[in-house]
Design a protein around this motif. Structure first.
Motif, PDB file in Angstrom:
ATOM      1  N   LEU A  12      -4.924   0.808  12.323  1.00 23.28           N
ATOM      2  CA  LEU A  12      -5.311  -0.422  13.051  1.00 23.28           C
ATOM      3  C   LEU A  12      -4.281  -1.473  13.158  1.00 23.28           C
ATOM      4  O   LEU A  12      -3.949  -2.447  14.088  1.00 23.28           O
ATOM      5  CB  LEU A  12      -6.611  -0.832  13.294  1.00 23.28           C
ATOM      6  CG  LEU A  12      -7.623  -0.178  13.894  1.00 23.28           C
ATOM      7  CD1 LEU A  12      -9.088  -0.615  13.911  1.00 23.28           C
ATOM      8  CD2 LEU A  12      -7.140  -0.146  15.573  1.00 23.28           C
ATOM      9  N   ILE A  33       7.125   4.988   0.595  1.00 23.03           N
ATOM     10  CA  ILE A  33       7.184   6.216   0.711  1.00 23.03           C
ATOM     11  C   ILE A  33       7.962   6.466   2.228  1.00 23.03           C
ATOM     12  O   ILE A  33       8.407   7.897   2.624  1.00 23.03           O
ATOM     13  CB  ILE A  33       5.910   6.747   1.125  1.00 23.03           C
ATOM     14  CG1 ILE A  33       5.100   6.095   2.338  1.00 23.03           C
ATOM     15  CG2 ILE A  33       4.941   6.909  -0.396  1.00 23.03           C
ATOM     16  CD1 ILE A  33       3.543   6.713   2.527  1.00 23.03           C
ATOM     17  N   TYR A  62      -3.279   5.292  14.860  1.00 23.77           N
ATOM     18  CA  TYR A  62      -2.288   6.121  14.406  1.00 23.77           C
ATOM     19  C   TYR A  62      -1.909   5.850  12.930  1.00 23.77           C
ATOM     20  O   TYR A  62      -1.389   4.846  12.647  1.00 23.77           O
ATOM     21  CB  TYR A  62      -1.171   5.982  15.559  1.00 23.77           C
ATOM     22  CG  TYR A  62      -0.268   7.436  15.407  1.00 23.77           C
ATOM     23  CD1 TYR A  62      -0.350   8.436  16.139  1.00 23.77           C
ATOM     24  CD2 TYR A  62       0.878   7.164  14.274  1.00 23.77           C
ATOM     25  CE1 TYR A  62       0.607   9.456  15.670  1.00 23.77           C
ATOM     26  CE2 TYR A  62       1.741   8.420  14.290  1.00 23.77           C
ATOM     27  CZ  TYR A  62       1.583   9.480  14.896  1.00 23.77           C
ATOM     28  OH  TYR A  62       2.119  10.600  14.783  1.00 23.77           O
ATOM     29  N   ILE A 116       8.710   6.327   6.519  1.00 22.12           N
ATOM     30  CA  ILE A 116       7.813   6.864   7.730  1.00 22.12           C
ATOM     31  C   ILE A 116       8.779   8.006   8.455  1.00 22.12           C
ATOM     32  O   ILE A 116      10.041   7.852   8.582  1.00 22.12           O
ATOM     33  CB  ILE A 116       7.609   5.865   8.707  1.00 22.12           C
ATOM     34  CG1 ILE A 116       6.850   4.641   8.119  1.00 22.12           C
ATOM     35  CG2 ILE A 116       6.931   6.388   9.869  1.00 22.12           C
ATOM     36  CD1 ILE A 116       7.019   3.489   8.955  1.00 22.12           C
ATOM     37  N   LYS A 154       0.957  -1.330   0.136  1.00 20.12           N
ATOM     38  CA  LYS A 154      -0.027  -0.040   0.087  1.00 20.12           C
ATOM     39  C   LYS A 154       0.731   1.301  -0.082  1.00 20.12           C
ATOM     40  O   LYS A 154       0.489   2.153  -0.623  1.00 20.12           O
ATOM     41  CB  LYS A 154      -0.678   0.054   1.383  1.00 20.12           C
ATOM     42  CG  LYS A 154      -1.902   0.962   1.390  1.00 20.12           C
ATOM     43  CD  LYS A 154      -3.118   0.648   2.377  1.00 20.12           C
ATOM     44  CE  LYS A 154      -2.506   0.992   3.750  1.00 20.12           C
ATOM     45  NZ  LYS A 154      -3.686   0.853   4.682  1.00 20.12           N
ATOM     46  N   THR A 198       0.688   9.980   4.905  1.00 17.64           N
ATOM     47  CA  THR A 198       0.147   9.108   4.133  1.00 17.64           C
ATOM     48  C   THR A 198      -1.034   9.513   3.250  1.00 17.64           C
ATOM     49  O   THR A 198      -1.589   8.827   2.283  1.00 17.64           O
ATOM     50  CB  THR A 198      -0.700   8.093   5.116  1.00 17.64           C
ATOM     51  OG1 THR A 198      -1.435   9.005   6.057  1.00 17.64           O
ATOM     52  CG2 THR A 198      -0.186   7.164   5.822  1.00 17.64           C
TER      53      THR A 198
HETATM   54  P1  ADP Z   1      -2.946   1.944   7.984  1.00 16.76           P
HETATM   55  O1  ADP Z   1      -4.138   1.289   8.042  1.00 16.76           O
HETATM   56  O2  ADP Z   1      -3.096   3.376   8.186  1.00 16.76           O
HETATM   57  O3  ADP Z   1      -2.070   1.353   7.166  1.00 16.76           O
HETATM   58  P2  ADP Z   1      -1.434   0.648  10.045  1.00 16.76           P
HETATM   59  O4  ADP Z   1      -1.523   0.328  11.629  1.00 16.76           O
HETATM   60  O5  ADP Z   1      -1.376  -0.556   9.170  1.00 16.76           O
HETATM   61  O6  ADP Z   1      -2.525   1.420   9.535  1.00 16.76           O
HETATM   62  O7  ADP Z   1      -0.275   1.707   9.920  1.00 16.76           O
HETATM   63  C1  ADP Z   1      -0.035   2.480  10.704  1.00 16.76           C
HETATM   64  C2  ADP Z   1       0.671   3.880   9.934  1.00 16.76           C
HETATM   65  O8  ADP Z   1       2.184   3.107   9.610  1.00 16.76           O
HETATM   66  C3  ADP Z   1       0.405   4.017   8.435  1.00 16.76           C
HETATM   67  O9  ADP Z   1      -0.902   4.874   8.466  1.00 16.76           O
HETATM   68  C4  ADP Z   1       1.613   4.429   7.920  1.00 16.76           C
HETATM   69  O10 ADP Z   1       1.631   5.699   8.082  1.00 16.76           O
HETATM   70  C5  ADP Z   1       2.799   3.592   8.591  1.00 16.76           C
HETATM   71  N1  ADP Z   1       3.014   2.657   7.631  1.00 16.76           N
HETATM   72  C6  ADP Z   1       2.907   1.501   8.116  1.00 16.76           C
HETATM   73  N2  ADP Z   1       3.647   0.551   7.259  1.00 16.76           N
HETATM   74  C7  ADP Z   1       4.035   1.357   6.301  1.00 16.76           C
HETATM   75  C8  ADP Z   1       5.191   1.079   5.219  1.00 16.76           C
HETATM   76  N3  ADP Z   1       5.336   0.111   4.847  1.00 16.76           N
HETATM   77  N4  ADP Z   1       5.628   2.301   4.623  1.00 16.76           N
HETATM   78  C9  ADP Z   1       5.244   3.278   5.124  1.00 16.76           C
HETATM   79  N5  ADP Z   1       4.498   3.670   6.046  1.00 16.76           N
HETATM   80  C10 ADP Z   1       3.888   2.785   6.674  1.00 16.76           C
END
Ligand code: ADP
Length: 689
Positions: free
Chosen positions: A650, A622, A637, A624, A594, A642
């Protein structure tokens, strides 16, 4: 020159003698018979008397006897004039007290010579009598002063001896009333008689209603003069009419008032009054008064100083006792140190608290607290510090100590005092409160993140459901079956996504309540992982490449469940909860897809270790922001970068809780714009069955 009384019934002799004596420079008085002579002698006090022996009425012999019987006239030079000079007569005359005999007719030269000689004797006798009188008065006054001083010296109380002092003084000064009148140093007009004295014969004679203190006596103007140190010594007759009346009412005819000062401060006066005669006091008497006042003044200074000292001592003892009681009753721990840090005092609470005896402390065998001796005590006399300590029973307690440097009047360091209290419970309560507050804050944030997620993530599928349902309702009869099914499936997909979301929320809820079911089963890990990757790939058929690899590092199959099942690489099994493991791998890989651009590359590595297995999920997406990484595993969070990428926040929270339940760990490394790697480490649990 002398005063001479001539007593003779013969007028010629009167005149002759008067003439002769006046010529010699004497003052002369004449009496024509014995009776008149005695009266004049008593009133006039002549230095010499020339008296005829033979007179009508009282004869010269009788006159001589009576005159000499008057004490004041006993030394008067008495000459008897006689016509005969017989031995018998001479004896009678001498017995009556006569000093000289002259026979008639009087020979002027002889008379004058005898008179001169006689008067000389009389004068010297009078002088010696006066001197004797003065001497005896002085010695009486001196005796009185000695008595007064002895009495004051022997007495150390502030009141006891003054009654005796005043009575001695009153007697010595022959006064009708004597007193020590006390004044308030702050207000000299506030007076009261401290002690007073009346001679025995006068005691109780003062008329009622005229008792002191009387508002009109002493007059206010006198009190002011006395307060300025002035002595008052006057007869009532010398006073102005208004004051004289007060004195008449009080029977006072003469008065002397002497101010007393103690340490330079006016504090009252000593007074003597004469009631029956307007007699003032002579210099010697005034000297006695002055000396008495000085002695009283010294006595008052001494007794006041002693009383003050005793009072200060008592106050000091009281404050010491009070201080000791406070220190001993303290629940605070108190200890004192010498400037070199040696412990010099501890209170009971200190000993009780540390379970040591005062003796042990004195011997210096145990000094749990040491003051900070390195600081600058003059700029920093008081410091408060916290100090953790392990007690004898092994308990760790936290104390707060206030160290105070103590100085003497010259600002020299005397030592230190440390007052401490056990703040462990308070500290823990504070920590609990902070934690509760943080939890509260987290909850509030969680709530707001939840609301924003719900409003976002539920709205989209709901909108899909509603619009698809609308279209179906409108076109159901016009569309063919395939088209209708397509819209029904849209509704179903949206509903499933809502269901999934609800499932996720419920999972988090269960994890908060520690109610996640952990049901470990042997899993063929490699196969399991690849199946999940395939599912994800199926949902994103063209966009990404998802690459799986498996590695073995220091792997010991004997330690793991692998041996039990007798499997060999690469289809090895691990004991894990299938559902939770699906959450872990599925969420991490789905996120990597994603959050990386189309055609991104996602790598999944399965690495077998000695007693653990690791999953590396790596993408080139992208990334973090570093400051957000600590919050990633909080529910709802989402990082700020994003943008429009949908999500609930979650997934990672679920991953984290699932990893925790397995007793594993998760970590993340990420670089903005370059990519992210999640590493999950799960222990390989020994198979028990
Ligand atoms: P979401 O449903 O927003 O993906 P997650 O709990 O799975 O919620 O992830 C929390 C947040 O962590 C995301 O909203 C994103 O900002 C960040 N994130 C998670 N995995 C990645 C990744 N592989 N690359 C970049 N950002 C990530």
């Amino acid at each position: 020159m002398a005063k001479i009384l001539v007593i003779d019934d013969d007028i010629t002799i009167q005149l002759v003698l008067q003439h002769l004596l006046e010529k010699e420079g004497h003052e002369v008085a004449i009496a024509k018979d014995g009776k008149e002579g005695i009266r004049k002698a008593r009133d006039w006090h002549p230095d010499g008397i020339i008296c005829d022996w033979l007179m009508p009425g009282l004869d010269g012999l009788e006159v001589c006897r009576q005159v000499k019987a008057i004490p004041d006239l006993a030394t008067t030079f008495f000459v008897l004039l006689t016509a005969r000079e017989e031995v018998d007569d001479l004896v009678k005359g001498l017995d009556a007290g006569a000093d000289e005999f002259l026979s008639k007719p009087v020979e002027p030269e002889k008379l004058l010579a005898r008179m001169r000689a006689g008067l000389r004797t009389v004068k010297s006798a009078q002088l010696s009598r006066t001197l004797t009188q003065q001497l005896s008065q002085k010695s009486a006054l001196l005796a009185a002063l000695v008595e007064v001083q002895g009495c004051l010296l022997a007495d150390n109380s502030t009141n006891g001896c003054y009654a005796q002092v005043i009575s001695t003084l009153g007697r010595a000064l022959d006064a009708s009333h004597a007193y020590f009148w006390e004044a308030s140093p702050e207000s000299p007009n506030l007076n009261q008689i401290r002690v007073d004295w009346f001679p025995l014969q006068h005691q109780g004679s003062r008329r009622p209603g005229l008792q002191y203190p009387d508002s009109s006596y002493p007059p206010a103007s006198w009190l002011e003069l006395l307060a300025k140190g002035q002595v008052i010594h006057t007869t009532a007759a010398n006073l102005p009419a208004s004051e004289r009346q007060i004195f008449q009412e009080l029977d006072i005819q003469a008065v002397v008032l002497f101010p007393i000062t103690v340490n330079g401060k006016y504090c009252g006066f000593i007074g003597c009054e004469n009631h029956n005669r307007a007699r003032l006091w002579d210099d010697s008497e005034m000297d006695l008064l002055r000396a008495t006042v000085s002695a009283i003044s010294l006595h008052l200074e001494r007794t006041t100083a002693e009383a003050e000292k005793a009072r200060s001592l008592a106050a000091l003892q009281e404050s010491e006792a009070r201080y000791r009681a406070i220190v001993e009753d303290q629940t605070e721990l108190i200890c004192r140190f010498a400037p070199d840090g040696t412990l010099t005092f501890v209170n009971d609470a200190y000993c009780r608290y540390f379970g040591i005896s005062t003796d042990a402390v004195r011997r210096g065998s145990l000094v749990p607290i040491i003051p900070d001796l390195t600081r600058d005590f003059y700029t920093d006399p008081v410091v408060t510090r916290e100090h953790s300590l392990i007690l004898l029973n092994g308990e760790v307690r936290i104390h707060q100590w206030t160290d105070r440097a103590l100085f003497d009047a010259q600002n020299r360091l005397l030592g230190f005092q440390a007052v401490g209290q056990d703040i462990t419970d308070r500290k823990r309560a504070e920590e609990e409160a902070i934690k509760a507050l943080e939890k509260e804050k987290e909850l509030v944030e969680l709530k707001s993140r939840f609301i924003s997620m719900v409003s976002h993530e539920f709205r989209t599928p709901l909108t899909t459901i509603l619009s698809a349902a609308d279209l179906l309702e409108y076109y159901i009869d016009n569309w063919n079956r395939t088209k209708n099914l397509e819209y029904i499936q849209r509704i179903q997909t949206a509903a499933v996504s809502m269901m999934n979301l609800l499932e996720d929320v419920l999972f988090i809820g269960r994890s908060e309540a520690n109610k996640i079911l952990f049901n470990p089963k042997p899993i063929q890990l490699s196969e399991f992982c690849q199946k999940i990757l395939a599912e994800i790939k199926a949902c994103n058929p063209t966009s990404h490449s998802i690459i799986f690899s498996e590695h073995f590092l220091d792997f010991d199959p004997a330690q793991t469940v692998v041996s039990k099942f007798g499997q060999s690489s690469p289809t090895m099994m691990a004991l894990m909860d299938e559902k939770l493991l699906h959450q872990i791998i599925g969420n991490l890989v789905a996120n990597s897809v994603k959050y990386s651009a189309n055609h991104g590359r996602v790598e999944f590595q399965l690495v077998w270790g000695k007693s653990e297995v690791k999953f590396y999920v790596k993408d080139n997406g992208i990334g973090i922001p570093p400051e957000e990484i600590p919050h990633l595993f909080e529910s709802f969070y989402r990082a700020k970068n994003t943008a429009d990428i949908p999500g609930t926040g979650l997934g990672l929270a679920i991953v984290k809780r699932s990893v925790d339940v397995h007793g594993g760990e998760i970590s993340v490394e990420s670089e903005l714009g370059k990519g992210t790697t999640f590493t999950v480490t799960l222990p390989l649990i020994k198979y028990q069955g």
